[in-house]
Design an enzyme around this catalytic site. Sequence first.
Site, mmCIF file in Angstrom:
data_model
loop_
_atom_site.group_PDB
_atom_site.id
_atom_site.type_symbol
_atom_site.label_atom_id
_atom_site.label_comp_id
_atom_site.label_asym_id
_atom_site.label_seq_id
_atom_site.Cartn_x
_atom_site.Cartn_y
_atom_site.Cartn_z
ATOM 1 N N TYR A 153 1.200 -1.092 0.043
ATOM 2 C CA TYR A 153 -0.058 0.047 -0.157
ATOM 3 C C TYR A 153 1.049 1.081 -0.087
ATOM 4 C CZ TYR A 153 -3.985 3.421 1.771
ATOM 5 O OH TYR A 153 -4.296 4.876 1.825
ATOM 6 N N ASP A 157 9.326 2.609 -0.379
ATOM 7 C CA ASP A 157 8.258 2.705 0.285
ATOM 8 C C ASP A 157 8.479 3.232 2.178
ATOM 9 O OD1 ASP A 157 6.123 4.075 2.007
ATOM 10 O OD2 ASP A 157 4.651 3.505 0.618
ATOM 11 N N LYS A 208 4.698 10.156 8.487
ATOM 12 C CA LYS A 208 4.085 11.339 9.887
ATOM 13 C C LYS A 208 5.428 10.819 10.645
ATOM 14 C CE LYS A 208 1.616 6.475 9.159
ATOM 15 N NZ LYS A 208 0.929 6.627 8.080
HETATM 16 N N1 HOZ Z 1 -2.517 1.274 6.622
HETATM 17 C C1 HOZ Z 1 -2.542 2.303 6.582
HETATM 18 C C2 HOZ Z 1 -1.262 3.104 7.257
HETATM 19 N N2 HOZ Z 1 -0.060 2.644 6.466
HETATM 20 C C3 HOZ Z 1 -3.636 2.244 7.754
HETATM 21 C C4 HOZ Z 1 -3.855 3.558 8.231
HETATM 22 C C5 HOZ Z 1 -5.199 4.461 7.278
HETATM 23 O O1 HOZ Z 1 -5.653 4.343 6.291
HETATM 24 O O2 HOZ Z 1 -5.967 5.600 7.757
#
Ligand code: HOZ
Length: 424
Positions: free
Chosen positions: A142, A237, A265
């Site tokens: 992702y 990433d 973040k």
């Molecule tokens: N897997 C996402 C963070 N890498 C979860 C956070 C989100 O989508 O709110």
Amino acid sequence: MTRSEELFEKACRVIPGGVNSPVRAFGSVGETPRFIASADGSHMTDADGKKYLDFISSWGPMILGHNHPAVREAVIRACEKGLSYGAETECEVEMAELICSSVRNIELVRMVNSGTEAVMSAIRTARGYTGRDKIVKFMGCYHGHSDALLVQAGSGVMTAGIPDSAGVPAGCTKDTLSAVYNDLASVEALFSQFPEEIAAVIVEPVAANMGVVPPAPGFLEGLRSLCTKYGAVLIFDEVITGFRLGFEGAQGYFGVDADLVTYGKIIGAGMPVGAYGGKREIMSKVAPVGPVYQAGTLSGNPVAMQAGIAQLTILKNHPEIYAELNEKADWFYGELARVTGKLAQGYHMNHIASLGCLYFTKEAVVDYASAKTSDTKAFADWFKYMLGKGFYFGPSQFEAMFLSAAHTKEELQAVVRAAEEYFA
Ligand code: HOZ
């Protein structure tokens, strides 16, 4: 009715699905989202006053624990000087120097506002640099929610069982090629088919949005060689692995060089920040020096920069934090593996450094297909049991558990005891 239930009901009237990010809806675990009122150290407290040992860590950035005094002080001091100027500040230079002076292969870095933005911009830069259009991503990885990357993506997309998002024009994903994580042959096949068309390979060096899938030995090295051979840009990433596996992230942990790296973040200690950076030759393509346009009013926001500088400075000056965190994590995830491994038939514990995931499957989880064999109903039962005990895991089989420096061994011991009861 609990306060969280009340708030969720109200939220559903004015926010799609009652949440501002789908994973938070608790849909796949059949629970009501807990509305968080405050967080401190390893704990979060919900609107009903119930305290949870937190394993989300705001999806990674709270590596020092919530509400760390140095970060809090930095934010308060910055707020006293105004919240945003839309002009350059000294702290942006300090942040860039901090990163460039200590992370290999990052000679220039540009601040943005989220991991999604960082990835989107890194891809544009790679395309501008190579003059090519195609990109390779891995199924189950992702990279945020930009159009070109919502193809067989992990995280909430995988949880919801949405293969490709509605609203993304086919034209936006026609140059996105999908490969199999941990399978170099699948990448090689794409390069053989399009030897001069692939601008970049983007990978989560540890896949942490289909649970946690570490790279097989040689996988990242193989990607490096293929990108070098075919003149493509290798993008790590590191939104999750950056400053988490160690100060130099996955590049340092595995000793493999990327050309571009994206951060999220953790750079802002939880404030909305992202960054992309890498080799000077490539990053020099970014405007205003080069022709690749990318911009943002809030990029390098002074409050976010000061929060990030405070956290990164502590991490840089105290490498023992990583050593202790990773040792604690080895012990903890090892204990969960011991507890579930006794049954050996239907559980599989993956972990690397402070990231972990317990899958409910008999298969070794090494890629998207094997991750999907996990019994998500069994995960939901485990999740609910642990939430009831005051342990707050990511509300999806396909999210990672994040340990922080604030988690104590006693707290983790309590989790192991609860797991022992559950799996008895
Ligand atoms: N897997 C996402 C963070 N890498 C979860 C956070 C989100 O989508 O709110």
